[in-house]
Write a protein that holds these residues in place. Sequence first.
Motif, PDB file in Angstrom:
ATOM      1  N   LYS A  50       0.828  -1.206   0.000  1.00  0.00           N
ATOM      2  CA  LYS A  50       0.000   0.000   0.000  1.00  0.00           C
ATOM      3  C   LYS A  50       0.864   1.258   0.000  1.00  0.00           C
ATOM      4  N   SER A  51       0.242   2.356  -0.429  1.00  0.00           N
ATOM      5  CA  SER A  51       0.916   3.648  -0.336  1.00  0.00           C
ATOM      6  C   SER A  51       1.057   4.022   1.130  1.00  0.00           C
ATOM      7  N   ALA A  52       1.906   4.992   1.400  1.00  0.00           N
ATOM      8  CA  ALA A  52       2.134   5.385   2.795  1.00  0.00           C
ATOM      9  C   ALA A  52       1.010   6.278   3.301  1.00  0.00           C
ATOM     10  N   CYS A  53      -0.232   5.822   3.119  1.00  0.00           N
ATOM     11  CA  CYS A  53      -1.388   6.590   3.585  1.00  0.00           C
ATOM     12  C   CYS A  53      -1.645   6.283   5.055  1.00  0.00           C
ATOM     13  N   SER A  54      -2.204   7.241   5.733  1.00  0.00           N
ATOM     14  CA  SER A  54      -2.516   7.030   7.133  1.00  0.00           C
ATOM     15  C   SER A  54      -3.652   6.025   7.256  1.00  0.00           C
ATOM     16  N   SER A  55      -3.625   5.218   8.300  1.00  0.00           N
ATOM     17  CA  SER A  55      -4.650   4.222   8.531  1.00  0.00           C
ATOM     18  C   SER A  55      -4.729   3.923  10.017  1.00  0.00           C
ATOM     19  N   LYS A  56      -5.891   3.492  10.453  1.00  0.00           N
ATOM     20  CA  LYS A  56      -6.049   3.143  11.864  1.00  0.00           C
ATOM     21  C   LYS A  56      -5.220   1.905  12.198  1.00  0.00           C
ATOM     22  N   HIS A  57      -5.006   1.085  11.167  1.00  0.00           N
ATOM     23  CA  HIS A  57      -4.222  -0.129  11.361  1.00  0.00           C
ATOM     24  C   HIS A  57      -2.969  -0.047  10.494  1.00  0.00           C
ATOM     25  N   ALA A  58      -1.817  -0.249  11.101  1.00  0.00           N
ATOM     26  CA  ALA A  58      -0.546  -0.078  10.391  1.00  0.00           C
ATOM     27  C   ALA A  58      -0.426  -1.023   9.207  1.00  0.00           C
ATOM     28  N   ASP A  59      -1.073  -2.220   9.299  1.00  0.00           N
ATOM     29  CA  ASP A  59      -0.932  -3.208   8.235  1.00  0.00           C
ATOM     30  C   ASP A  59      -2.085  -3.173   7.242  1.00  0.00           C
ATOM     31  N   GLU A  60      -2.891  -2.122   7.294  1.00  0.00           N
ATOM     32  CA  GLU A  60      -4.074  -2.051   6.442  1.00  0.00           C
ATOM     33  C   GLU A  60      -3.965  -0.895   5.445  1.00  0.00           C
ATOM     34  N   SER A  61      -4.455  -1.120   4.235  1.00  0.00           N
ATOM     35  CA  SER A  61      -4.501  -0.067   3.236  1.00  0.00           C
ATOM     36  C   SER A  61      -5.676   0.846   3.529  1.00  0.00           C
ATOM     37  N   ALA A  62      -5.388   2.119   3.806  1.00  0.00           N
ATOM     38  CA  ALA A  62      -6.451   3.089   4.075  1.00  0.00           C
ATOM     39  C   ALA A  62      -7.314   3.305   2.836  1.00  0.00           C
ATOM     40  N   VAL A  63      -6.705   3.222   1.657  1.00  0.00           N
ATOM     41  CA  VAL A  63      -7.453   3.413   0.412  1.00  0.00           C
ATOM     42  C   VAL A  63      -8.453   2.283   0.209  1.00  0.00           C
ATOM     43  N   LEU A  64      -7.996   1.045   0.332  1.00  0.00           N
ATOM     44  CA  LEU A  64      -8.897  -0.087   0.140  1.00  0.00           C
ATOM     45  C   LEU A  64      -9.966  -0.138   1.224  1.00  0.00           C
ATOM     46  N   SER A  65      -9.597   0.277   2.410  1.00  0.00           N
ATOM     47  CA  SER A  65     -10.567   0.332   3.510  1.00  0.00           C
ATOM     48  C   SER A  65     -11.675   1.334   3.185  1.00  0.00           C
ATOM     49  N   ALA A  66     -11.290   2.488   2.622  1.00  0.00           N
ATOM     50  CA  ALA A  66     -12.268   3.499   2.243  1.00  0.00           C
ATOM     51  C   ALA A  66     -13.179   2.997   1.120  1.00  0.00           C
ATOM     52  N   CYS A  67     -12.689   2.033   0.346  1.00  0.00           N
ATOM     53  CA  CYS A  67     -13.494   1.450  -0.721  1.00  0.00           C
ATOM     54  C   CYS A  67     -14.484   0.413  -0.184  1.00  0.00           C
ATOM     55  N   GLY A  68     -14.403   0.136   1.112  1.00  0.00           N
ATOM     56  CA  GLY A  68     -15.332  -0.798   1.731  1.00  0.00           C
ATOM     57  C   GLY A  68     -14.967  -2.256   1.559  1.00  0.00           C
ATOM     58  N   LEU A  69     -13.715  -2.556   1.241  1.00  0.00           N
ATOM     59  CA  LEU A  69     -13.312  -3.941   1.055  1.00  0.00           C
ATOM     60  C   LEU A  69     -13.127  -4.655   2.392  1.00  0.00           C
ATOM     61  N   ASP A  70     -13.288  -5.948   2.355  1.00  0.00           N
ATOM     62  CA  ASP A  70     -13.130  -6.782   3.539  1.00  0.00           C
ATOM     63  C   ASP A  70     -11.690  -6.672   4.052  1.00  0.00           C
TER      64      ASP A  70
END
Length: 379
Positions: free
Chosen positions: A319-339
């Motif tokens: 993932k890109s170095a985007c901020s996320s609540k979870h260090a191992d999670e993609s903030a972009v994909l999370s925003a897309c609503g993916l599992d």
Amino acid sequence: MIYLDNSATTRPYPEVLKSYQKAASQYYANPSSIHHFGGEAEQLLSRARNQAAALLDVEEEEIIFTSGGTEGNNLAIKGIALEHQNRGRHIITSQIEHPSVLEACKALESMGFEVTYIPVDHYGKVNPDDIQKAIRPDTILISIMHVNSELGTIQPIDQIGMIADQYPKLFFHVDHVQGLGKVPLHLKKARVDLCTMSGHKIHGLKGTGILYVRKGIKLHPLLHGGGQERNQRSGTENVAGAVSMVKAMRLIFEEQNQQFHHLKSLSRQLRECLKQDERIRINSPQDGAPHIVNLSVPGFKPEVIIHALGKRDIYISTKSACSSKHADESAVLSACGLDPKYTKSALRISFSYLNTDQEVQTFCTTFRDVLHELKEVMG
């Protein structure tokens, strides 16, 4: 070596390095100096600015040379907000922008500005209607990227530009860092007011970039000093950097005109290969930018796969170095609503015009071998 991390940075073209070396060694005077040597450096900078404007089909005075994408985004967003806060203090952006946009907006929030973060669909695309509905009487800026650096999603910039154009007191900024030279964007036709570009994403040099600012728009400068770059960016100009940036632009536009089909072919080959393994989910939209393919392999840690490929001299990224609540999670994909099983196992493969069909084939074979070996280790 097979390098497939071109959305992070690219290998500089030899011609770009040569242009930088020549300008740095022969035109090293300060462009602000009043002597003849300084005048030569000033003329070279002016030619570079004129050439950049011609390549982008804009006016020379609309070009500001910067140090890259992060500075360009900050100057555009903070510059508009601070200069025009008497008009309003509301900004619109999306949930999946580059950190330099999101963090700039957060900084403005701490100063009393309000920011609306537009949601995206399953593939990371914003709905122009959502932007239209979010506009308020005090909205002064819309900032939406052209191509998402993680998914390759292409945003409907033309439609958003038409919406923004209906509001005379509202400015429209586009982060064009990932799209430049790969996905065409005509700034005037799209009604873009400000546009960020970066050199090292197009085989130029790190520390070089351009911010397009439509004629008549005033920004509050982030840097105060000698008033260089039309009082928008003080500091002794990086003449060699500007020259190299324009050289990279010229070359990447030539590639875009002649080799765009090649990028699409590489993407098509990779997708066909990945679809053969039912464990792999392709996250990038089919109609996205051809140079970015994002995928997930649930059950495998991205870092482990990346290191295993690295030992075989193949380089991709997570993932890109985007901020996320979870260090191992993609903030972009999370925003897309993916599992979470997909957001935590994402990998990004990004091409340049220099990559070959053979490299894609080698990657596919090696990738399958790596997944097989890791599965054996996992039990």
